[in-house]
Design a protein around this motif. Structure first.
Motif, short mmCIF file in Angstrom:
data_model
loop_
_atom_site.label_atom_id
_atom_site.label_comp_id
_atom_site.label_asym_id
_atom_site.label_seq_id
_atom_site.Cartn_x
_atom_site.Cartn_y
_atom_site.Cartn_z
N ASP A 32 84.08 109.50 3.81
CA ASP A 32 84.98 109.69 4.74
C ASP A 32 84.70 109.08 5.99
N GLY A 33 84.48 107.64 5.97
CA GLY A 33 83.92 107.36 7.20
C GLY A 33 84.46 105.78 7.32
N GLY A 34 84.10 105.07 8.54
CA GLY A 34 84.48 103.88 8.71
C GLY A 34 83.47 102.66 8.97
N HIS A 35 83.63 101.87 9.78
CA HIS A 35 82.52 100.98 10.21
C HIS A 35 81.42 101.39 10.66
N GLY A 36 81.54 102.63 11.47
CA GLY A 36 80.25 103.32 11.99
C GLY A 36 79.84 104.22 11.37
N GLY A 37 80.23 104.50 10.32
CA GLY A 37 79.76 105.71 9.19
C GLY A 37 80.74 106.89 9.38
N ALA A 38 79.80 108.05 9.21
CA ALA A 38 80.61 109.23 9.44
C ALA A 38 80.80 109.58 10.96
N SER A 39 81.70 110.37 10.99
CA SER A 39 81.97 110.70 12.56
C SER A 39 81.22 112.04 13.10
N GLY A 40 81.02 112.06 14.17
CA GLY A 40 80.20 113.21 14.77
C GLY A 40 78.84 113.02 15.03
N ARG A 41 78.40 113.41 16.05
CA ARG A 41 76.99 112.98 16.70
C ARG A 41 75.80 113.54 15.80
N TYR A 42 76.01 114.55 15.03
CA TYR A 42 74.91 114.99 14.04
C TYR A 42 74.96 114.18 12.86
N GLU A 43 76.24 113.81 12.47
CA GLU A 43 76.20 112.76 11.26
C GLU A 43 75.63 111.48 11.44
N GLY A 44 75.70 111.08 12.87
CA GLY A 44 75.28 109.84 13.38
C GLY A 44 73.58 109.99 13.25
N TRP A 45 73.17 111.09 13.64
CA TRP A 45 71.61 111.26 13.61
C TRP A 45 71.11 111.37 12.42
N LYS A 46 72.01 112.01 11.32
CA LYS A 46 71.51 111.89 9.94
C LYS A 46 71.40 110.61 9.42
N ASP A 47 72.34 109.72 9.58
CA ASP A 47 72.38 108.42 9.40
C ASP A 47 71.01 107.61 10.08
N ARG A 48 70.84 107.72 10.99
CA ARG A 48 69.61 106.95 11.61
C ARG A 48 68.18 107.56 10.98
N ALA A 49 68.30 108.95 10.73
CA ALA A 49 67.09 109.68 9.98
C ALA A 49 66.91 109.04 8.53
N TRP A 50 68.12 108.56 7.98
CA TRP A 50 68.10 108.44 6.42
C TRP A 50 67.56 106.95 6.60
N ASP A 51 68.26 105.75 7.40
CA ASP A 51 67.43 104.51 7.65
C ASP A 51 65.90 104.52 8.03
N ASN A 52 65.70 105.39 9.08
CA ASN A 52 64.39 105.42 9.04
C ASN A 52 63.24 105.78 8.23
N ALA A 53 63.66 107.02 7.59
CA ALA A 53 63.17 107.28 6.45
C ALA A 53 62.87 106.43 5.15
N PHE A 54 63.82 105.42 5.06
CA PHE A 54 63.72 104.50 4.06
C PHE A 54 62.51 103.52 4.27
N VAL A 55 62.99 103.01 5.78
CA VAL A 55 61.63 102.05 6.26
C VAL A 55 60.39 102.62 6.29
N LEU A 56 60.07 103.77 6.88
CA LEU A 56 58.87 104.31 6.92
C LEU A 56 58.20 104.72 5.55
N THR A 57 59.06 105.11 4.53
CA THR A 57 58.54 105.27 3.41
C THR A 57 57.95 103.90 2.90
N HIS A 58 58.71 103.00 2.83
CA HIS A 58 58.52 101.54 2.42
C HIS A 58 57.37 100.86 2.90
N LEU A 59 57.04 101.25 4.10
CA LEU A 59 55.97 100.66 4.83
C LEU A 59 54.74 101.57 4.83
#
Length: 746
Positions: free
Chosen positions: A709-736
């Motif tokens: 249910d999202g577009g080019h910027g992902g899901a809508s809403g600021r909390y959903e945006g924070w979750k997206d950034r947390a997902w990306d950062n957790a993926f990076v941090l885990t693999h580093l």
């Protein structure tokens, strides 16, 4: 990283159904093109399976994701409001409330006492406290209730303040529903127009609304005029652009009297002016596309005469500013205002009743110049001044800005402090003040009002941030050397306890397309990376605009490979100079930066432990070869036209990530996409992950998440945006291997 002892679930395997196409005597066979059919139940089932696989593979990161989300939330002041901006008798602002996803847009009456300073001083409003006289224009939370997605595509208030036009997207596909609201009653009018584009605009008399519609390829094609209170089926066409390679847009003149129609692509444009927005008149062409210039025009009145201020690249790679007659006329007869400069890129112009505002780029970052309109284009013209000049340069007094300690001049090839960005935000036409924003990578945005007449400034707000001591971090400028000798600016951020001893985990971010610049910006999610010892670097590679127009031209069309090799060379420089452990490097980029991620994965997979490709444009050749696909024809001026040009076709095929996946040890890769993205279709990463898994020889996971249910910027809403950034950062941090904090939350 995955160890031999760990087992991964089986990734979804999409059946191969080869489809072949031939261009310029070359036949390409695509086994997964069938995944393009988003209406297919089989395709949707496959996408759900991909998302489930990503969830399973990254299940061990869930606790870290929650921790990162909590850190973002803890540091963000959730109940906050913008600095009010005055416009025609009202102070307009937006505010957010703790627990709410979306902003509320509101206004309160302004006072006219005759005291200019008092009348133009914004009222002091306290976040979380009732605002006397407040009128809510729109509540994003109410509009989003019950909807899978919510995005506001613009709003405009009539000159008399009684009518609001606004546009809402509830799917993420950037097709908006235009509505009109009576601000005296608070009720929406019956007028509802489906399938519009961004930024509806009311005419000066408040009886009509101008809106844009797109064609089947999602290209803005027509400007329409709706008479309020009539059937939308009777709306009239104001302007049509038939060239599939041109984008159409419109904006009002600074005084709100005229409509400026802008048509263009990445290399040239055309401008028309609809004087007075009078229903009895028609737009007039003022700068034809035959001039082959990129330009911007501003209609203004100088000493009682209507004129045009024109910013263009006519014989001026980095731009020039001229004064022209209202009808445009021969550019050879224009009056120079600001001649071209080798070291300064002119980026945009605005005006108030008294001043011209010019957005420029110096030393790679944005700044602002102003000139009085009085005397413009005459021998008596004043020299441009730079509001907030003391804040713009590299010599910030010690301790004035956290992490920005002075370290000498910041010239090409010299390491030093990163300059702060100063950008024009807004100003009512009659305002004696200009609203400017100063921001740095470690400086939360500051809002300043600067008096245009003498440059006197007042700080109105610094964006609040909690639970952080910014003196604990450092940011500075480095310069890498590309393989062809070009000097690549780098912005390097880290916790003060981290040094360049070659042991730190490193994340490199890049974009490098469309002349877009990765300017200084403060980001709360990034602090969580720095707190875990990560060095965060931004590579300002060719194809971006950080070093002027030539920097962009060296990274587009048949020079596009420079973008990709610059990123690899920047990564190499950073590790060779101790800014990262070569075995613990991650790369992140989105959209065209996702294309960058796919290209560098093919060029140098051994340099990266993890790659996050956000809404990645990884199958550019297929997309641009089909002019019926969204925005494809518009891309020809950025990448070249592979349909007509065999050299462009061969060149694009040589770097297209999807075309060039090899038997290589790819790192862990996360592709992040959305079903309703109209800019980069989900099918590109869906196909890319299939071929990566089939051909890659590495042992690390290749995953794709999809926001249904999202577009080019992902899901809508600021909390959903924070979750997206947390997902990306957790993926990076885990693999580093960098999941543990090196410093407590302040």
């Amino acid at each position: 990283m995955t160890t031999p002892e760990q087992s991964l679930p089986t990734p979804p395997i999409a059946p191969k159904r080869p489809v072949s196409s031939t261009h310029h005597g070359d036949t390409r066979t695509d086994p997964w093109e069938w995944l393009r059919d988003k209406e297919s139940a089989e395709v949707l089932a496959h996408l759900h399976a991909e998302d489930a696989y990503a969830k399973a593979v990254t299940a061990d990161q869930e606790a870290l994701r929650q921790e990162l989300f909590d850190e973002i939330k803890a540091r963000t002041v959730e109940t906050d409001l913008s600095v009010p901006a005055r416009e025609r008798g009202w102070w307009y602002y937006s505010r957010t409330e703790e627990g709410s996803q979306y902003a509320l847009h509101a206004r309160i009456p302004a006072q006219d006492t005759g005291d200019t300073e008092a009348d133009w001083t914004p009222p002091t409003l306290t976040p979380g406290q009732p605002v006397p006289g407040e009128q809510i224009l729109l509540d994003g939370n109410a509009l989003a209730e019950g909807q899978p997605f919510f995005s506001l595509g613009g709003l405009d208030v009539s000159r008399d303040g009684t009518l609001l036009a606004y546009a809402v997207d509830n799917a993420g596909d950037e097709r908006f529903t235009l509505r009109l609201k009576d601000l005296t009653t608070g009720e929406d009018l019956a007028d509802t127009i489906e399938g519009t584009f961004y930024d509806p605009q009311l005419t000066p008399d408040g009886t009509r609304v101008i809106y844009t519609v797109v064609d089947a390829s999602w290209r803005p094609e027509k400007l329409m005029v709706h008479v309020i209170g009539t059937d939308p089926a009777e709306d009239t066409v104001l302007f049509t652009e038939t060239d599939p390679g041109m984008w159409l847009g419109a904006s009002t003149s600074p005084d709100g009297e005229d409509l400026v129609i802008n048509i263009g692509n990445a290399e040239y444009g055309e401008s028309w002016v609809w004087a007075g927005m009078d229903a009895a008149s028609q737009p007039v062409k003022v700068v034809p596309r035959e001039t082959r210039t990129l330009h911007q025009v501003l209609p203004v009145t100088l000493e009682g005469e209507r004129r045009l201020i024109v910013l263009s690249d006519l014989d001026a790679l980095n731009g020039r500013v001229d004064l022209a007659p209202a009808e445009g006329g021969d550019p050879a007869a224009w009056t120079p205002v600001l001649p071209a400069q080798d070291e300064v890129k002119f980026g945009g112009i605005e005006a108030t009743a008294t001043h011209l505002i010019v957005s420029v780029r110096e030393d790679t970052v944005p700044r602002v110049w102003t000139l009085p309109l009085a005397g413009l284009g005459t021998p008596e013209q004043a020299a441009p001044s730079a509001p907030l000049a003391a804040a713009e340069g590299t010599q910030v007094p010690s301790g004035a800005v956290p992490g920005h300690a002075p370290s000498g001049t910041d010239t090409e090839g010299t390491a030093g402090e990163v300059p702060l960005s100063v950008a024009f935000r807004s100003a009512a036409f009659e305002s004696p003040y200009l609203r400017l924003v100063r921001v740095g990578d470690l400086l939360p945005a500051e809002v300043h009002d600067v008096r245009a007449a003498d440059g006197a400034s007042r700080l109105l707000k610094t964006t609040p941030v909690r639970h952080v001591n910014l003196d604990d971090y450092r940011v500075h400028r480095e310069w890498a050397t590309a393989r062809d000798g070009a000097r690549i600016p780098l912005t390097v951020m880290h916790h003060k306890s981290v040094t360049n001893d070659g042991t730190a985990p490193l994340q490199v971010y890049g974009y490098g397309s469309y002349e877009a610049s990765m300017d200084p910006v403060f980001g709360i999610p990034r602090l969580s990376l720095l707190d875990r010892g990560v060095v965060y670097a931004v590579a300002h590679i060719r194809g971006g605009g950080e070093r002027g127009r030539e920097w962009y031209l060296q990274g587009k069309k048949l020079a596009k490979q420079n973008t990709f090799t610059d990123f690899v060379d920047a990564t190499a420089w950073l590790t060779e100079n101790g800014w990262g452990d070569p075995a613990r490097v991650a790369a992140v980029g989105g959209s065209a930066g996702g294309l960058l991620m796919g290209a560098v994965a093919n060029l140098a997979p051994e340099r990266y432990a993890a790659i996050v490709a956000q809404v990645p444009f990884v199958d550019p050749l297929t997309s641009i070869l089909d002019p019926e696909l969204p925005l494809s024809a518009l891309e020809w001026e950025e990448w070249g036209n592979p349909i007509e040009d065999a050299e462009v076709y061969a060149y694009m095929k040589s770097y297209s990530p999807y075309e060039n996946v090899g038997s290589l040890p790819y790192p862990a890769i996360a592709a992040r996409t959305s079903l309703n993205d109209t800019r980069v279709l989900y099918v590109e990463p869906a196909k890319w992950v299939q071929v990566l898994r089939e051909r890659g020889t590495g042992t690390e996971p290749i995953v794709m998440t999809i926001e249904m249910d999202g577009g080019h910027g992902g899901a809508s809403g600021r909390y959903e945006g924070w979750k997206d950034r947390a997902w990306d950062n957790a993926f990076v941090l885990t693999h580093l291997g960098a999941t543990a904090r090196i410093a407590p939350l302040a």
